[in-house]
Design a protein around this motif. Sequence first.
Motif, mmCIF file in Angstrom:
data_model
loop_
_atom_site.group_PDB
_atom_site.id
_atom_site.type_symbol
_atom_site.label_atom_id
_atom_site.label_comp_id
_atom_site.label_asym_id
_atom_site.label_seq_id
_atom_site.Cartn_x
_atom_site.Cartn_y
_atom_site.Cartn_z
ATOM 1 N N PHE A 48 0.818 -1.214 0.000
ATOM 2 C CA PHE A 48 0.000 0.000 0.000
ATOM 3 C C PHE A 48 0.860 1.276 0.000
ATOM 4 O O PHE A 48 0.449 2.295 -0.553
ATOM 5 C CB PHE A 48 -0.975 -0.022 1.173
ATOM 6 N N SER A 49 2.058 1.211 0.582
ATOM 7 C CA SER A 49 2.960 2.369 0.500
ATOM 8 C C SER A 49 3.435 2.580 -0.935
ATOM 9 O O SER A 49 3.515 3.721 -1.412
ATOM 10 C CB SER A 49 4.175 2.170 1.410
ATOM 11 N N SER A 50 3.725 1.481 -1.633
ATOM 12 C CA SER A 50 4.237 1.582 -3.000
ATOM 13 C C SER A 50 3.184 2.073 -3.980
ATOM 14 O O SER A 50 3.522 2.522 -5.072
ATOM 15 C CB SER A 50 4.772 0.221 -3.466
ATOM 16 N N ALA A 51 1.913 1.968 -3.617
ATOM 17 C CA ALA A 51 0.852 2.477 -4.486
ATOM 18 C C ALA A 51 0.859 3.999 -4.558
ATOM 19 O O ALA A 51 0.379 4.581 -5.534
ATOM 20 C CB ALA A 51 -0.515 1.990 -3.996
ATOM 21 N N LEU A 52 1.445 4.648 -3.543
ATOM 22 C CA LEU A 52 1.449 6.109 -3.490
ATOM 23 C C LEU A 52 2.849 6.707 -3.528
ATOM 24 O O LEU A 52 3.045 7.803 -4.046
ATOM 25 C CB LEU A 52 0.732 6.589 -2.221
ATOM 26 N N LEU A 53 3.825 5.995 -2.963
ATOM 27 C CA LEU A 53 5.185 6.506 -2.893
ATOM 28 C C LEU A 53 6.068 5.794 -3.911
ATOM 29 O O LEU A 53 5.712 4.745 -4.440
ATOM 30 C CB LEU A 53 5.756 6.294 -1.490
ATOM 31 N N ASN A 54 7.222 6.364 -4.160
ATOM 32 C CA ASN A 54 8.202 5.721 -5.030
ATOM 33 C C ASN A 54 8.597 4.377 -4.430
ATOM 34 O O ASN A 54 9.095 4.308 -3.309
ATOM 35 C CB ASN A 54 9.421 6.625 -5.173
ATOM 36 N N ASN A 55 8.349 3.272 -5.169
ATOM 37 C CA ASN A 55 8.571 1.951 -4.575
ATOM 38 C C ASN A 55 10.047 1.660 -4.299
ATOM 39 O O ASN A 55 10.370 0.888 -3.405
ATOM 40 C CB ASN A 55 7.929 0.837 -5.422
ATOM 41 N N THR A 56 10.950 2.297 -5.038
ATOM 42 C CA THR A 56 12.380 2.118 -4.758
ATOM 43 C C THR A 56 12.728 2.692 -3.382
ATOM 44 O O THR A 56 13.490 2.088 -2.618
ATOM 45 C CB THR A 56 13.231 2.801 -5.846
ATOM 46 N N ALA A 57 12.166 3.858 -3.060
ATOM 47 C CA ALA A 57 12.413 4.482 -1.755
ATOM 48 C C ALA A 57 11.830 3.629 -0.629
ATOM 49 O O ALA A 57 12.430 3.503 0.442
ATOM 50 C CB ALA A 57 11.816 5.884 -1.724
ATOM 51 N N VAL A 58 10.654 3.040 -0.868
ATOM 52 C CA VAL A 58 10.033 2.175 0.146
ATOM 53 C C VAL A 58 10.926 0.971 0.433
ATOM 54 O O VAL A 58 11.184 0.635 1.592
ATOM 55 C CB VAL A 58 8.637 1.713 -0.320
ATOM 56 N N VAL A 59 11.411 0.321 -0.623
ATOM 57 C CA VAL A 59 12.285 -0.849 -0.449
ATOM 58 C C VAL A 59 13.585 -0.457 0.246
ATOM 59 O O VAL A 59 14.048 -1.159 1.160
ATOM 60 C CB VAL A 59 12.572 -1.518 -1.810
ATOM 61 N N ALA A 60 14.166 0.663 -0.160
ATOM 62 C CA ALA A 60 15.424 1.113 0.452
ATOM 63 C C ALA A 60 15.245 1.352 1.953
ATOM 64 O O ALA A 60 16.162 1.076 2.753
ATOM 65 C CB ALA A 60 15.912 2.386 -0.239
ATOM 66 N N SER A 61 14.075 1.847 2.359
ATOM 67 C CA SER A 61 13.814 2.116 3.777
ATOM 68 C C SER A 61 13.628 0.836 4.585
ATOM 69 O O SER A 61 13.914 0.812 5.790
ATOM 70 C CB SER A 61 12.562 2.991 3.926
ATOM 71 N N LEU A 62 13.145 -0.220 3.941
ATOM 72 C CA LEU A 62 12.806 -1.441 4.672
ATOM 73 C C LEU A 62 13.880 -2.514 4.620
ATOM 74 O O LEU A 62 13.810 -3.495 5.368
ATOM 75 C CB LEU A 62 11.483 -2.008 4.135
ATOM 76 N N ILE A 63 14.862 -2.366 3.743
ATOM 77 C CA ILE A 63 15.907 -3.397 3.635
ATOM 78 C C ILE A 63 16.638 -3.590 4.968
ATOM 79 O O ILE A 63 16.835 -4.721 5.421
ATOM 80 C CB ILE A 63 16.904 -3.050 2.511
ATOM 81 N N SER A 64 17.035 -2.502 5.608
ATOM 82 C CA SER A 64 17.804 -2.624 6.853
ATOM 83 C C SER A 64 17.016 -3.300 7.968
ATOM 84 O O SER A 64 17.530 -4.221 8.617
ATOM 85 C CB SER A 64 18.306 -1.247 7.299
ATOM 86 N N PRO A 65 15.757 -2.889 8.249
ATOM 87 C CA PRO A 65 15.004 -3.612 9.285
ATOM 88 C C PRO A 65 14.842 -5.096 8.978
ATOM 89 O O PRO A 65 14.882 -5.925 9.893
ATOM 90 C CB PRO A 65 13.641 -2.897 9.286
ATOM 91 N N VAL A 66 14.662 -5.440 7.696
ATOM 92 C CA VAL A 66 14.536 -6.850 7.332
ATOM 93 C C VAL A 66 15.858 -7.582 7.564
ATOM 94 O O VAL A 66 15.891 -8.689 8.107
ATOM 95 C CB VAL A 66 14.077 -6.993 5.861
ATOM 96 N N LYS A 67 16.978 -6.968 7.174
ATOM 97 C CA LYS A 67 18.280 -7.605 7.355
ATOM 98 C C LYS A 67 18.645 -7.756 8.827
ATOM 99 O O LYS A 67 19.327 -8.708 9.216
ATOM 100 C CB LYS A 67 19.367 -6.803 6.642
ATOM 101 N N GLN A 68 18.187 -6.810 9.662
ATOM 102 C CA GLN A 68 18.572 -6.819 11.061
ATOM 103 C C GLN A 68 17.676 -7.700 11.922
ATOM 104 O O GLN A 68 17.941 -7.853 13.117
ATOM 105 C CB GLN A 68 18.525 -5.389 11.616
ATOM 106 N N ASN A 69 16.607 -8.258 11.360
ATOM 107 C CA ASN A 69 15.675 -9.013 12.197
ATOM 108 C C ASN A 69 16.361 -10.231 12.819
ATOM 109 O O ASN A 69 17.268 -10.826 12.233
ATOM 110 C CB ASN A 69 14.440 -9.412 11.377
ATOM 111 N N GLN A 70 15.882 -10.607 14.010
ATOM 112 C CA GLN A 70 16.514 -11.664 14.791
ATOM 113 C C GLN A 70 15.890 -13.040 14.567
ATOM 114 O O GLN A 70 16.315 -14.028 15.163
ATOM 115 C CB GLN A 70 16.402 -11.331 16.293
ATOM 116 N N TYR A 71 14.860 -13.110 13.719
ATOM 117 C CA TYR A 71 14.065 -14.333 13.654
ATOM 118 C C TYR A 71 14.220 -15.139 12.359
ATOM 119 O O TYR A 71 14.185 -16.363 12.386
ATOM 120 C CB TYR A 71 12.581 -13.996 13.849
ATOM 121 N N HIS A 72 14.337 -14.467 11.219
ATOM 122 C CA HIS A 72 14.319 -15.165 9.937
ATOM 123 C C HIS A 72 15.485 -14.694 9.071
ATOM 124 O O HIS A 72 15.860 -13.514 9.118
ATOM 125 C CB HIS A 72 13.003 -14.905 9.202
#
Length: 575
Positions: A101-125
């Motif tokens: 839903f963020s990518s429907a309104l915002l630049n999807n490259t910026a959305v992915v760039a913002s979320l890569i670090s939290p995904v990489k840093q997660n402790q579970y998967h």
Amino acid sequence: MDLNQILVVAIFASTILALIFTNKRPASIFAVSMLLLVVCQQLSVKEIINNLTNQGLITLVLLLLVSSAVDKTSFIKRLGRTLITANYAQSYWRLFGLTFFSSALLNNTAVVASLISPVKQNQYHPASKLLIPLSYIAILGGTVTLIGTSTNLIVDSFMIEHGHAGFNFWDFTLYGMVAGLSCGLLIFILSSWLPDIENKNATYNSYFIEAKVAEDSELVGKSVEANHLRNLPELFLVEVIRNKNLISPVSPDLIIEANDKLIFSGNVQNVSSLGHIKGLNLFAESNGLLRDNLTEVIISNRAQIIGQSLKAIGFRALFDAAVVAIRRDGEALSGKLGDIKLQAGDFLLLATGPDFLSRHNLTKNFFVLSEQKMPAKLSLSQEVITLGGFLVVVALAAMSLVPLATGLIFFMAILVAVGVSSNSEIKSNIPLNLILVIVGALSLATGLENTGVITNLTSLFAPYVEHVSPFAALVVVYLLTLVLTEVVTNNAAAALMFPFAYGIAQVLNVDLMPFALAVAFAASASFISPYGYQTNLLVFSAVNYKLIHFLKIGLPVSICYSSIVLVLLKLTYPL
């Protein structure tokens, strides 16, 4: 074909081959193509300028500039910390909801760039179980609205230039929502096919960073795990200092209390993520100084401050600077930042005041290494204006009350006026490479049309096209665009294929709209290769993915996505 047509076709073919088989930047390839067209007198400078002022391109650039301002807000960053839980299904669907839903309104490259670090840093998967889905979901979300992806705006501008009304804001929504939700479910079902890859080793220099918990902080009364302090991008909570007592190691169940000092170790480039946590103040803030320009220095071997702590020497008053972080090679630091005794060779990251460079004792104590830019923390009012203003502009455009480009121009002026953006920042954020790619693709399309190549091709294939159904012709256009977008950029594929789609629609004497939608959706359908779309490249470089990993998941997703889009186009248009 005459000589002019042969020249244009040769340049067109050379451009496609260069995009596929060379490692040169697409912007450089298209720049050379434009130059050759001008030299061969197949394109005028006036036509290039006309393409440069293309309405879709201007709208796209404005959207990217506004997206960079929206990216400063804490909205996506705060949600990003809460995304990943121990349950994979829950984590996946949280990631899907925010990204789609963020990518429907915002630049999807910026959305992915913002979320890569939290995904990489997660402790579970393993991050590799989530990053390919992140990219694909962003691509799918971008197809839901006119502004979700740049390809939609490029095709829209072509339609307007050819005398059509262009797309409405919601023309993509039915196809994008059905295909997006269906493919999202398919990706989840196929998630067991995703590889289990160990994250790449970080290449940053680890700094020692202190932050104090204010009494009104949102962290107070909740555990480390509940506050998602273990999901910060490349920042690790290593110690907590409470009432002069050191707590280390830090348990996930530790309850945060007011006035705790949290000691982090990690990449200082991501220190701004701490600023998005309400009531968590960096050491430099408590010293009355924190600016967006940070200066990195190293303590010289003759420095007078060696062996003394920051608190003891009154560092803030002495140098008109506050320490944001410290790094000492070969030694792990511990304790409060202000109590650490400085040594020769220590690296300090400083928030400097206006008198810093003029202090006479500067050269006696430091070697100045570099200046780093840290995103400025927005105030509550600035965040409200940025997010609220953007949603208002989008809503006005969706209701056809104010043209999107007009609304974005006024919104940019407001962002500058309230200090969210600056003139220099806007200049530095202008996407020159993207502009060159789009203008180059538009110019190639102009050359093909001006010399009659498109007309000749449509006349050549007219006898064959006239005997096939419009839907079969639409499927061919879609598949050709789909193949092209996997080997060149999505914007180039859209710009280069539209003239052919337009010619076929004319030969068949049918509505252009389904053919334009087919080009737009196919140009966005880059699931099989990591090289055709920016978000794929971002996640490809984030972990050690291989091409086969994209093929295994991307091929079924591409088939599902394409089948849904084509069936819906068949059902909604009389083809």
